[in-house]
Design a protein around this motif. Structure first.
Motif, PDB file in Angstrom:
ATOM      1  N   LYS A 291       0.827  -1.209   0.000  1.00 60.78           N
ATOM      2  CA  LYS A 291       0.000   0.000   0.000  1.00 60.78           C
ATOM      3  C   LYS A 291       0.860   1.257   0.000  1.00 60.78           C
ATOM      4  O   LYS A 291       0.595   2.221  -0.729  1.00 60.78           O
ATOM      5  N   HIS A 295       0.921   4.071  -2.967  1.00 62.42           N
ATOM      6  CA  HIS A 295       0.631   5.480  -2.678  1.00 62.42           C
ATOM      7  C   HIS A 295       1.749   6.389  -3.179  1.00 62.42           C
ATOM      8  O   HIS A 295       1.486   7.527  -3.620  1.00 62.42           O
ATOM      9  N   PHE A 300      -4.318   4.664  -5.765  1.00 61.47           N
ATOM     10  CA  PHE A 300      -5.179   4.489  -4.595  1.00 61.47           C
ATOM     11  C   PHE A 300      -6.347   3.536  -4.860  1.00 61.47           C
ATOM     12  O   PHE A 300      -7.145   3.282  -3.980  1.00 61.47           O
ATOM     13  N   ASP A 303      -6.955   0.401  -2.500  1.00 63.14           N
ATOM     14  CA  ASP A 303      -6.973   0.585  -1.037  1.00 63.14           C
ATOM     15  C   ASP A 303      -7.964  -0.330  -0.350  1.00 63.14           C
ATOM     16  O   ASP A 303      -7.687  -0.867   0.737  1.00 63.14           O
ATOM     17  N   ASN A 304      -9.130  -0.532  -0.940  1.00 68.95           N
ATOM     18  CA  ASN A 304     -10.178  -1.351  -0.298  1.00 68.95           C
ATOM     19  C   ASN A 304      -9.849  -2.839  -0.344  1.00 68.95           C
ATOM     20  O   ASN A 304     -10.481  -3.634   0.351  1.00 68.95           O
TER      21      ASN A 304
END
Length: 306
Positions: A291, A295, A300, A303-304
């Motif tokens: 992650k 970034h 992004f 992200d989930n």
């Protein structure tokens, strides 16, 4: 580090596959074949290659002696060669009732689904000619289809690199004039790639499919080794690897104990079954690092999922 080389698989010259729902499996097949051709181009003197996925662990890696001169890993080459000399691949019939899938409103059994995979592979290695062929090897291939003998990952997926090269040239109708990796990048591959190699050996090198259903029971779907039935006598087959789910069932006494003289060496699908080797924490740590790296690239969208 000197025994490990990471490679980046390039985009195929024909572009990435676009089949909805299947493209990831086809990409996985290309990835494995490309890795194998890297070995073939490396100049190293190797007889065999292994067509493996991730989520692998060394079984009993904390046990003393497993990598010593007389330990189980010292016999890896000999056991693979013995399997090749036996000229058969273990396979079990797939049940028509134990598992079902729903595709676009249509229900298919595990047997329906897996039979289609076997047929697709047969089409790939024979250029759709197997149905008209009447030779003894073709009849063995037809037996696999008729009985739905699923042979993918029933044991360690080894390949004789000479035979693999022969197969690639025949399917590509080309030679590796610019190297094996270049040849692979120009080809299309079929999902569940190891079945194709097995079928090639049946058709051209006098192999057969050994029906072990009486030992393992019917497969629910796919390989009996991935999700074995309780009571499956896997030890009698002396596999070189075992799935995470199979190992869990051995440990819980739902499957007889494995061979101690010729034990499995690897655990595949180690992300399934009971947690092994601090799996969950390692996964969290990896996701955290990934992650941060994404970034930094202002990415992004994942992200989930991390």
């Amino acid at each position: 580090p000197e025994l490990w080389t990471g490679i980046v698989v390039p985009k195929p010259q024909r572009g990435w596959p676009s089949q909805s729902g299947l493209k990831d499996q086809v990409i996985a097949a290309y990835k494995k074949w490309y890795g194998l051709t890297y070995m073939m181009d490396s100049g190293a003197v190797s007889t065999y290659g292994l067509m493996l996925d991730s989520e692998l662990l060394i079984l009993n890696s904390d046990s003393s002696g497993i990598c010593e001169a007389n330990g189980p890993w010292s016999r890896l080459f000999d056991r693979i060669k013995s399997n090749e000399d036996a000229k058969n691949f273990p396979a079990a019939r797939v049940s028509s009732t134990m598992a079902t899938y729903i595709f676009g409103g249509a229900t298919k059994s595990g047997k329906d689904y897996d039979k289609n995979i076997i047929q697709q592979s047969a089409n790939y290695v024979t250029r759709h000619s197997w149905r008209q062929c009447t030779t003894a090897p073709c009849m063995e291939l037809k037996r696999q289809v008729r009985l739905c003998l699923f042979s993918w990952w029933t044991d360690l997926p080894w390949l004789n690199l000479t035979v693999a090269g022969e197969m690639l040239q025949a399917i590509a109708v080309s030679t590796p004039k610019d190297g094996w990796q270049d040849l692979a990048s120009r080809m299309s591959f079929e999902r569940f790639e190891y079945i194709g190699y097995q079928q090639w050996c049946v058709l051209h090198h006098n192999f057969t499919f050994r029906d072990v259903t009486n030992i393992t029971g019917e497969a629910k779907w796919g390989s009996y080794m991935e999700d074995p039935q309780e009571g499956a006598r896997l030890a009698e087959l002396m596999p070189l690897w075992i799935s995470g789910q199979a190992l869990e069932r051995v440990e819980k006494g739902k499957i007889p104990q494995l061979s101690t003289h010729d034990p499995p060496l690897l655990v595949f699908h180690a992300d399934q079954g009971e947690e092994l080797a601090n799996r969950n924490q390692n996964r969290k740590d990896f996701a955290s690092v990934l992650k941060v790296l994404l970034h930094k690239q202002k990415r992004f969208e994942f992200d989930n999922e991390l």
